[in-house]
Design a protein around this motif. Structure first.
Motif, PDB file in Angstrom:
ATOM      1  N   UNK A  38      27.287  15.098  63.579  1.00 10.78           N
ATOM      2  CA  UNK A  38      28.433  15.497  64.393  1.00 10.78           C
ATOM      3  C   UNK A  38      28.024  16.332  65.602  1.00 10.78           C
ATOM      4  N   UNK A  39      28.814  16.181  66.658  1.00 10.55           N
ATOM      5  CA  UNK A  39      28.660  17.020  67.830  1.00 10.55           C
ATOM      6  C   UNK A  39      29.024  18.463  67.483  1.00 10.55           C
ATOM      7  N   UNK A  40      28.635  19.381  68.334  1.00  5.37           N
ATOM      8  CA  UNK A  40      29.043  20.766  68.134  1.00  5.37           C
ATOM      9  C   UNK A  40      30.565  20.856  68.086  1.00  5.37           C
ATOM     10  N   UNK A  41      31.061  21.781  67.264  1.00  2.99           N
ATOM     11  CA  UNK A  41      32.502  21.985  67.074  1.00  2.99           C
ATOM     12  C   UNK A  41      33.178  20.781  66.417  1.00  2.99           C
ATOM     13  N   UNK A  42      32.404  20.044  65.640  1.00  2.00           N
ATOM     14  CA  UNK A  42      32.958  18.913  64.920  1.00  2.00           C
ATOM     15  C   UNK A  42      33.742  19.343  63.686  1.00  2.00           C
ATOM     16  N   UNK A  43      34.322  18.364  63.015  1.00  2.00           N
ATOM     17  CA  UNK A  43      35.148  18.629  61.828  1.00  2.00           C
ATOM     18  C   UNK A  43      34.766  17.671  60.709  1.00  2.00           C
ATOM     19  N   UNK A  44      34.625  18.207  59.508  1.00  2.42           N
ATOM     20  CA  UNK A  44      34.374  17.399  58.314  1.00  2.42           C
ATOM     21  C   UNK A  44      35.515  17.666  57.338  1.00  2.42           C
ATOM     22  N   UNK A  45      36.200  16.610  56.929  1.00  2.73           N
ATOM     23  CA  UNK A  45      37.356  16.751  56.034  1.00  2.73           C
ATOM     24  C   UNK A  45      37.197  15.789  54.866  1.00  2.73           C
TER      25      UNK A  45
ATOM     26  N   UNK B  63      42.235  19.804  64.586  1.00  6.31           N
ATOM     27  CA  UNK B  63      42.586  20.305  65.923  1.00  6.31           C
ATOM     28  C   UNK B  63      42.984  21.780  65.844  1.00  6.31           C
ATOM     29  N   UNK B  64      44.277  22.072  65.793  1.00  7.29           N
ATOM     30  CA  UNK B  64      44.743  23.461  65.817  1.00  7.29           C
ATOM     31  C   UNK B  64      44.243  24.280  64.636  1.00  7.29           C
ATOM     32  N   UNK B  65      43.901  23.613  63.533  1.00  8.79           N
ATOM     33  CA  UNK B  65      43.429  24.333  62.352  1.00  8.79           C
ATOM     34  C   UNK B  65      41.934  24.545  62.317  1.00  8.79           C
ATOM     35  N   UNK B  66      41.297  24.548  63.476  1.00  6.24           N
ATOM     36  CA  UNK B  66      39.836  24.629  63.554  1.00  6.24           C
ATOM     37  C   UNK B  66      39.269  25.897  62.919  1.00  6.24           C
ATOM     38  N   UNK B  67      40.070  26.972  62.822  1.00  4.93           N
ATOM     39  CA  UNK B  67      39.591  28.252  62.294  1.00  4.93           C
ATOM     40  C   UNK B  67      39.568  28.261  60.768  1.00  4.93           C
ATOM     41  N   UNK B  68      40.133  27.232  60.147  1.00  4.76           N
ATOM     42  CA  UNK B  68      40.083  27.103  58.695  1.00  4.76           C
ATOM     43  C   UNK B  68      38.785  26.378  58.330  1.00  4.76           C
TER      44      UNK B  68
ATOM     45  N   UNK C 165      35.800  29.228  71.775  1.00  3.02           N
ATOM     46  CA  UNK C 165      36.828  28.662  70.886  1.00  3.02           C
ATOM     47  C   UNK C 165      36.485  27.227  70.535  1.00  3.02           C
ATOM     48  N   UNK C 166      36.547  26.898  69.262  1.00  6.38           N
ATOM     49  CA  UNK C 166      36.106  25.592  68.797  1.00  6.38           C
ATOM     50  C   UNK C 166      37.243  24.572  68.704  1.00  6.38           C
ATOM     51  N   UNK C 167      38.419  24.942  69.072  1.00  3.52           N
ATOM     52  CA  UNK C 167      39.555  24.034  68.973  1.00  3.52           C
ATOM     53  C   UNK C 167      39.339  22.816  69.855  1.00  3.52           C
ATOM     54  N   UNK C 168      39.722  21.642  69.354  1.00  3.46           N
ATOM     55  CA  UNK C 168      39.612  20.423  70.134  1.00  3.46           C
ATOM     56  C   UNK C 168      40.911  19.638  70.018  1.00  3.46           C
TER      57      UNK C 168
END
Length: 251
Positions: free
Chosen positions: A134-141, A232-237, A1-4
């Motif tokens: 970015x680290x693994x499981x990072x986020x780009x917005x 965070x919680x929206x990591x699956x989007x 799970x990629x959530x952070x």
């Protein structure tokens, strides 16, 4: 799970000194993130200093860096400085943009080139460098605009130069998925900030207000939680552009 969650994460925010970027900086700091505050012009330095101080008062750490992100080398430098300072970058948010409201037939080549560099080129290389850093499981917005869902004139360069970011978002989401990095874009409606008012007449402002729920412009306070959710919680989007505008436009 990629959530952070955001505690002890490093968040790099392009255009992070004031308005939407400044509020994102402060709100993510409240959750325990370290913040990299990018800004472009000398006139924004005091706002950047205020934001860095606010983050530190919240018990986290931050530093600011002034760079022109229309040059790919400066985008690379931004991410390198962030990693050198904090050892990692987990979340990259790009709020950089410039609005021009002008008839298609009157737009000059110089105006087009400037708008393209700020809204399109800088976004491309920001996503590129984020994917490398970015680290693994990072986020780009990326912050785009709800005009991407509009059928209107006068914003040909602004909406037109933001439109490619939708495809960059999709392409990067596919290519970076193996690292668990999600890539998303958020398109606010006209925001109640100085960024908006400089291009609009009072009559146009009232029209824009009338198009959203409650007869109001988009508030930065309404966009920040969406950015936080995607981080965070929206990591699956991933690979999506979310038009968050109170019904101003849709697709």
């Amino acid at each position: 799970m990629a959530k952070i969650d955001l505690k002890d994460k490093v968040v790099l925010i392009a255009g992070g000194a004031k308005n939407l970027g400044g509020l994102i900086s402060r709100e993510m700091a409240k959750k325990g993130s370290k913040i990299v505050v990018h800004y472009n012009s000398d006139s924004t330095k005091s706002a950047a200093d205020e934001t860095v101080n606010a983050v530190k008062e919240l018990g986290s750490d931050a530093f600011s860096i002034q760079l022109d992100l229309t040059k790919a080398g400066n985008v690379k430098k931004l991410f390198k400085e962030a990693k050198d300072k904090f050892g990692r970058v987990d979340i990259a948010v790009n709020t950089v943009g410039m609005v021009l409201k002008k008839p298609f037939a009157e737009t000059t080549e110089a105006e087009f080139d400037k708008m393209d560099a700020i809204n399109n080129k800088s976004a491309y290389f920001f996503i590129q460098e984020a994917g490398k850093t970015l680290e693994e499981n990072g986020k780009i917005i990326s912050i785009v605009t709800s005009l991407l869902g509009a059928f209107t004139g006068y914003y040909s360069t602004y909406a037109g130069n933001k439109a490619p970011v939708e495809h960059y978002t999709r392409a990067a989401a596919k290519e970076y998925a193996q690292k668990g990095i999600s890539v998303t874009a958020v398109g606010p409606g006209p925001m109640d900030t100085p960024f908006f008012y400089g291009q609009e007449t009072p009559e146009a402002v009232e029209f824009h207000k009338s198009m959203g729920m409650g007869g109001q412009l988009t508030q930065i306070e309404d966009i920040v939680p969406i950015v936080g959710f995607l981080a965070t919680d929206g990591w699956w989007i991933t690979g999506q552009t979310i038009l968050a505008n109170g019904g101003y436009t849709t697709k």
